[in-house]
Scaffold this active site. Sequence first.
Site, mmCIF file in Angstrom:
data_model
loop_
_atom_site.group_PDB
_atom_site.id
_atom_site.type_symbol
_atom_site.label_atom_id
_atom_site.label_comp_id
_atom_site.label_asym_id
_atom_site.label_seq_id
_atom_site.Cartn_x
_atom_site.Cartn_y
_atom_site.Cartn_z
ATOM 1 N N CYS A 1 0.865 -1.179 0.000
ATOM 2 C CA CYS A 1 0.000 0.000 0.000
ATOM 3 C C CYS A 1 0.900 1.226 0.000
ATOM 4 O O CYS A 1 1.606 1.476 0.987
ATOM 5 C CB CYS A 1 -0.922 0.003 1.217
ATOM 6 S SG CYS A 1 -1.932 1.488 1.373
ATOM 7 N N CYS B 1 -4.442 6.237 -4.187
ATOM 8 C CA CYS B 1 -3.804 4.924 -4.130
ATOM 9 C C CYS B 1 -2.354 5.103 -4.549
ATOM 10 O O CYS B 1 -2.082 5.466 -5.698
ATOM 11 C CB CYS B 1 -4.510 3.930 -5.045
ATOM 12 S SG CYS B 1 -3.699 2.308 -5.138
#
Length: 268
Positions: free
Chosen positions: A70, A203
């Site tokens: 992530c 993201c």
Amino acid sequence: MRFEKWQGLGNNYLIVRRDDWQTHLTPERAALLCDIHFGVGGDGILEVDTDHGHPRMTVWNPDGSIAENCGNGIRMVTRHLARRGDLPADGVIMTGGGPVRVRVLPDDRVRVEMGRAVFPAGEGFERLTTDRGEFEFVHVTTGNPHAVIVHDDPDAVVRQAGPGIENHPRFPDRTNVEFIRLDGASEITMRVWERGVGETMACGTGACASAVAAVRLAGRRPPVTVHLAGGDLEIDVDEDLGVTMTGPAELLFEGVLSPALSVRLEAR
């Protein structure tokens, strides 16, 4: 049981330390904690542990699945570790997608060496047929899988087409989906549908994948500024597809689970 809540460009996560929790996370428990109505609420959970002397980040999605990496989360974990004095001198943090090297900059932004991007099917576009029409995409992995699609209006299509592409048979393990608009010589606009999450404001690994696709297949010059719904990331891409991401991370608050929530959590 204590936790911290952080955000990076509007992407918000809970950070928990495995040693501090008596209750180990499971898919069902992660889903409850991320539930905005009955839990704490968040785009996921970043579980911090140690691996051969280095910190390790495990990324739990709101549906209980685990992501390999992530990009926004690694910046949050970096600053979490730094404020506790636990960031190793070499800056290496382990993830499910491999080790990354991080550094906190003087302005509190975090620079992350994300490793090399890969085009699993080669550097070219593929055609995908969905119930929302046909799309041309490029498959890029940056620790996580991504389908990057050039589109004139990313906002208009991300919610309609994202779910079908995420779960398309072409991607047996599902995929993140990025719609990008090519804005200038070194900038793009991106909207994202995240695997196991849905639409989010940002993201990090998706911004990296999108920048790589824009550089290699659309002639953009690095470093690329990626405009996300929650703000901007700067992504540098070298000739060997090594990727460096620079962006913010902010502590929102620290908390303790209530006895009632702890009981419901342990019952899962």
